[in-house]
Design a protein around this motif. Structure first.
Motif, PDB file in Angstrom:
ATOM      1  N   LYS A 380       1.121  -1.466   0.179  1.00  0.00           N
ATOM      2  CA  LYS A 380      -0.683   0.395  -0.358  1.00  0.00           C
ATOM      3  C   LYS A 380       1.136   1.138   0.179  1.00  0.00           C
ATOM      4  N   HIS A 382       1.214   4.815   1.561  1.00  0.00           N
ATOM      5  CA  HIS A 382       0.255   6.055   2.617  1.00  0.00           C
ATOM      6  C   HIS A 382       1.838   6.669   3.317  1.00  0.00           C
ATOM      7  N   LEU A 409      -3.232   0.131  -3.807  1.00  0.00           N
ATOM      8  CA  LEU A 409      -3.877   0.884  -1.742  1.00  0.00           C
ATOM      9  C   LEU A 409      -3.357   2.053  -1.598  1.00  0.00           C
ATOM     10  N   LEU A 410      -4.461   3.520  -1.523  1.00  0.00           N
ATOM     11  CA  LEU A 410      -3.994   4.249  -0.496  1.00  0.00           C
ATOM     12  C   LEU A 410      -4.674   4.133   0.783  1.00  0.00           C
ATOM     13  N   HIS A 411      -3.214   4.496   1.334  1.00  0.00           N
ATOM     14  CA  HIS A 411      -4.657   5.051   2.848  1.00  0.00           C
ATOM     15  C   HIS A 411      -3.755   6.265   3.288  1.00  0.00           C
ATOM     16  N   ASP A 412      -4.909   7.549   2.917  1.00  0.00           N
ATOM     17  CA  ASP A 412      -4.772   9.003   3.700  1.00  0.00           C
ATOM     18  C   ASP A 412      -5.057   8.387   4.869  1.00  0.00           C
ATOM     19  N   TRP A 413      -4.655   8.430   6.064  1.00  0.00           N
ATOM     20  CA  TRP A 413      -4.703   7.663   7.355  1.00  0.00           C
ATOM     21  C   TRP A 413      -5.430   9.795   7.965  1.00  0.00           C
ATOM     22  N   ALA A 419      -9.756  11.688   1.124  1.00  0.00           N
ATOM     23  CA  ALA A 419      -9.712   9.877   0.247  1.00  0.00           C
ATOM     24  C   ALA A 419     -10.977  10.196  -0.880  1.00  0.00           C
ATOM     25  N   HIS A 438     -10.568   7.169   4.660  1.00  0.00           N
ATOM     26  CA  HIS A 438      -9.580   7.119   4.742  1.00  0.00           C
ATOM     27  C   HIS A 438      -8.886   5.686   3.588  1.00  0.00           C
ATOM     28  N   ARG A 439      -9.540   5.079   3.012  1.00  0.00           N
ATOM     29  CA  ARG A 439      -8.578   4.698   2.054  1.00  0.00           C
ATOM     30  C   ARG A 439      -9.429   4.349   0.994  1.00  0.00           C
TER      31      ARG A 439
END
Length: 508
Positions: A380, A382, A409-413, A419, A438-439
């Motif tokens: 992913k 991130h 997979l992008l995880h913008d936490w 997102a 967030h994903r």
């Protein structure tokens, strides 16, 4: 006003309100109306006058509902193949921090090649209302700032202040200028929230106490309180670190700041403080030691370094259009993780030898892209605090992943709901699946097709949509692009110099 238009306007107002971090009740307070009225507006159940549309636009800092000359739109003809060379402009985030830091200096400050963006314009309006003389010197965007002997804090331009979140960085320098003062703030920044409480924790050791009521920070300073131990930031935030640095700059003792951000704009601020005569050790690390001065009164000349987020924007433009361009003055130390990941995905490029930015510290290179066939990364994508992948660069991997083969997979936490705006790529033919706030999962490759979209109210996703339009077949229209002008200077015009076909227009 037909029902369809009322629903569309209501949805746009709701999205802009959420992006500003406002509740319906807070927006109602800014408009002088009731929460139930805002609820009806957002559901498309309320007739709206031109006056109310203008007030909503001002409260939300959004041209989505602007009146008068009307918002600016972009018409993009694609697909585009770019060519040529382009320089990366100086950092927007460093520029706004340095403008706030000029309040530390009683002498003349000259900042070189400052980005002429809307965020900078709002801060200049605020500084001007305090009595600070701000003057553009030439077409190179050199800016001269001369403060008065006493700031007119009672005359602050509240409208301009509420249109920039950077106003919170006035707390650090102003706590040394007045025992009590007020700052307007945009709604949604209530004390105790994640975005503001870290600032308070960082500045309380300098005697600052702040109460928030009805759209203002009410600040008071107890001069008997001074830091007696290292300040440990509860959040490694960029603006939090900058506020602590500016507070420490006019504290004559030595202040140690732990868990500090070491990001690009923080480093630029440290280098600027050193030019002012402040001793700053540990630049580029998470522990900063600052030995301040009782007063700063010097004539100083400083050039902020180049913007790694703009560099990533230009790199993404080349990748999605499979173009060969040379991007000059790339701040490589703040792009190394991004480039390593892109190499893993199959990007081919050349790079020059390193050279030094005008600030005398930041390492730069020129990058020449090659047309490449990309595949999805193995893991992913991130963000992480520097030296990790920059949070503001993450959205660009959405449009890059869309042209790569496979699932990404992008995880913008970090950000709530940002997102979501990446799913607008689907309207251009992408396959972006929102997994949670967030994903997102992105399936590529994509054959983009032109369409008409309203600009998302978030800066980086808005530019992502524009870049996808460069690669789209046919004509695309991106409406209400004020948010892009807040963070980029003449982006459409500069892309046109590389061969893009982007026309700026307004509705008649």
């Amino acid at each position: 006003m037909t029902e369809g238009y009322k629903n569309r306007i209501g949805n746009l107002i709701r999205d802009a309100r959420k992006h500003r971090g406002l509740t319906q009740h807070q927006l109602a307070d800014l408009l002088g109306t009731s929460q139930s009225a805002v609820n009806r507006i957002e559901k498309g159940h309320q007739n709206l006058s031109l006056e109310m549309l203008a007030r909503i636009g001002a409260a939300l800092d959004s041209e989505i509902v602007a009146v008068g000359a009307g918002p600016t739109h972009l018409r993009v003809t694609g697909p585009t193949t770019l060519s040529g060379e382009i320089d990366v402009k100086t950092s927007k985030n460093a520029g706004v921090a340095l403008l706030c830091a000029t309040l530390l200096n009683r002498g003349r400050t000259t900042l070189r090649k400052v980005a002429r963006i809307e965020e900078v314009n709002r801060l200049l309006e605020v500084l001007g209302s305090l009595g600070v003389q701000c003057r553009w010197l030439n077409d190179d965007n050199d800016l001269e700032i001369v403060p008065p002997r006493e700031l007119d804090l009672g005359n602050i331009d509240a409208a301009a202040a509420r249109r920039t979140r950077s106003i919170i960085m006035f707390l650090g320098p102003l706590l040394h200028r007045s025992d009590t003062f007020e700052l307007p703030y945009a709604g949604g920044c209530d004390l105790g929230t994640r975005t503001v409480e870290p600032h308070m924790s960082a500045l309380r050791p300098f005697g600052l106490e702040v109460k928030a009521t009805e759209g203002h920070y009410h600040a008071s300073v107890n001069r008997a309180i001074e830091p007696d131990r290292p300040i440990v930031l509860t959040e490694r935030g960029d603006t939090v670190t900058e506020n602590a640095l500016m507070a420490a700059a006019l504290h004559p003792g030595t202040t140690v700041i732990r868990n500090a951000s070491s990001n690009y704009m923080v480093q630029d601020l440290c280098f600027f403080l050193q030019r002012l005569g402040v001793r700053v050790e540990g630049v580029g690390t998470t522990t900063l030691s600052v030995t301040g001065l009782t007063e700063i009164d010097v004539d100083v000349d400083y050039a902020p370094s180049e913007d790694p987020i703009e560099a990533m924007s230009l790199l993404a433009a080349a990748i999605v259009t499979k173009s060969e361009i040379t991007i000059r003055r790339v701040p490589i130390e703040f792009m190394e993780i991004e480039l390593a990941l892109l190499e893993e995905m199959g990007l081919r490029y050349g790079r020059s030898e390193e050279y030094v930015a005008l600030n005398g510290h930041t390492r730069l290179v020129d990058i020449t892209t090659r047309a490449s066939e990309l595949h999805a990364p193995l893991d992913k994508v991130h963000p992480m605090p520097f030296p990790g992948l920059n949070i503001d660069n993450l959205p660009f991997f959405a449009v890059i992943a869309a042209v790569a083969d496979g699932q990404t997979l992008l995880h913008d936490w970090v950000y709530e709901n940002r997102a979501i705006y990446l799913t607008d790529l689907n309207k251009l033919g992408a396959r972006v699946k929102l997994l949670d706030p967030h994903r997102v999962m992105i399936e590529g490759p994509t054959s983009f097709s032109g369409t008409e979209l309203v600009c998302p109210p978030a800066l980086r996703p808005a530019v992502v949509i524009l870049l996808a339009m460069l690669a789209s077949k046919g004509t695309s229209v991106l409406r209400s692009t004020y948010v892009i002008h807040r963070g980029y200077e003449d982006l459409a015009e500069r892309l046109n110099q590389l061969g893009a076909q982007i026309e700026t227009f307004r509705d008649i």
